[in-house]
Design an enzyme around this catalytic site. Structure first.
Site, PDB file in Angstrom:
ATOM      1  N   LYS A  15     -25.969  38.162  24.844  1.00 42.14           N
ATOM      2  CA  LYS A  15     -25.051  36.956  23.148  1.00 42.14           C
ATOM      3  C   LYS A  15     -24.945  36.100  23.420  1.00 42.14           C
ATOM      4  CE  LYS A  15     -21.453  39.223  24.279  1.00 42.14           C
ATOM      5  NZ  LYS A  15     -21.076  39.918  25.187  1.00 42.14           N
ATOM      6  N   ARG A 127     -28.327  36.838  37.628  1.00 44.18           N
ATOM      7  CA  ARG A 127     -27.205  35.858  36.720  1.00 44.18           C
ATOM      8  C   ARG A 127     -27.023  35.057  38.022  1.00 44.18           C
ATOM      9  NH1 ARG A 127     -24.154  35.950  31.667  1.00 44.18           N
ATOM     10  NH2 ARG A 127     -22.142  37.487  32.887  1.00 44.18           N
ATOM     11  N   ARG A 129     -23.650  34.654  38.531  1.00 45.38           N
ATOM     12  CA  ARG A 129     -21.746  34.657  38.139  1.00 45.38           C
ATOM     13  C   ARG A 129     -20.167  35.257  39.177  1.00 45.38           C
ATOM     14  NH1 ARG A 129     -20.944  34.447  31.390  1.00 45.38           N
ATOM     15  NH2 ARG A 129     -19.884  36.415  32.160  1.00 45.38           N
ATOM     16  N   ARG A 140     -17.053  46.164  33.783  1.00 45.71           N
ATOM     17  CA  ARG A 140     -17.272  46.021  32.583  1.00 45.71           C
ATOM     18  C   ARG A 140     -17.539  46.427  31.372  1.00 45.71           C
ATOM     19  NH1 ARG A 140     -19.912  40.070  34.595  1.00 45.71           N
ATOM     20  NH2 ARG A 140     -20.463  39.505  32.484  1.00 45.71           N
TER      21      ARG A 140
END
Ligand code: B4P
Length: 182
Positions: A15, A127, A129, A140
């Site tokens: 997104k 990624r 994070r 999540r």
């Protein structure tokens, strides 16, 4: 090109990646609740410290906090906007509906980015994070399924939903989105 938009999808669907490209190319405001919350966290405010705890567990931050952030940004936007990561539950979707009625700016299209769970987990681990570790990612995804995915049906019934396959190269996914919104 439509310019009052919402991108929805599971964590890691792309997104943010697609919204960034789209907003740069078409000159509209990118309203990412994830980025805005991370800015709040970096500022070290009391709200930010509270939000960081919630985000690092993969839970949703309180609707009140997210709404106050989005409302201020939408009221100041006059060239079109793209909501990325908001709304994330039915309560947020209802609040958004009332807000858009109040400012007389109806939502023109919703892009739903679909992708299989194993690709998502690989992407998010890469990624790296702070909230991208396997246990938090699984949480999540669970929250997305229970709280966010019912919104897809809601927008489909309104006739404004466009489904996009997110399991391809970034530029291929982007072309599909442009075609869907053109
Ligand atoms: P977000 O910031 O919204 O992040 P996300 O859903 O994890 O990622 P996104 O789908 O944007 O994926 P991206 O493009 O980065 O949310 C983080 C947290 O904030 C939530 O868990 C929650 O706690 C809180 N929050 C946010 N909004 C909220 C709300 N409304 N209410 C309550 N809480 C809220 O892509 C992921 C990775 O994949 C990147 O590394 C990217 O480079 C890569 N990638 C993207 N597209 C690819 C492709 N086509 N091929 C290969 N790799 C790709």
């Amino acid at each position: 090109m439509k310019k009052k938009l919402l991108f929805i999808g599971p964590p890691g669907a792309g997104k943010g990646t697609q919204a960034n490209l789209f907003c740069k190319k078409y000159g509209i405001d990118h309203l990412s609740t994830g980025d805005l919350l991370r800015d709040e966290v970096s500022s070290g405010s009391v709200l930010g410290i509270k939000a960081a705890e919630t985000m690092n567990q993969g839970e949703l931050v309180s609707d009140e906090l997210v709404l106050s952030i989005v409302e201020g940004r939408l009221l100041n936007s006059n060239k079109g906007w793209l909501l990325d990561g908001f709304p994330r539950n039915v309560n947020q979707a209802n609040s958004l509906k009332h807000l858009l009625e109040k400012i007389n700016q109806p939502l023109e299209a919703v892009i739903s980015i679909k992708i299989a769970d194993d690709y998502l987990i690989k992407r998010l681990l890469a990624r790296g994070r702070e909230d991208d570790n396997e246990e938090v990612i699984v949480n999540r995804l669970k929250i997305y399924r229970y709280k966010t995915s019912p919104l897809i049906d809601l927008y489909s019934k309104q006739g404004i939903l466009k489904e996009i396959d997110g399991n391809d190269d970034i530029d291929v996914v982007f072309s599909c989105i442009e075609k869907a919104l053109g």
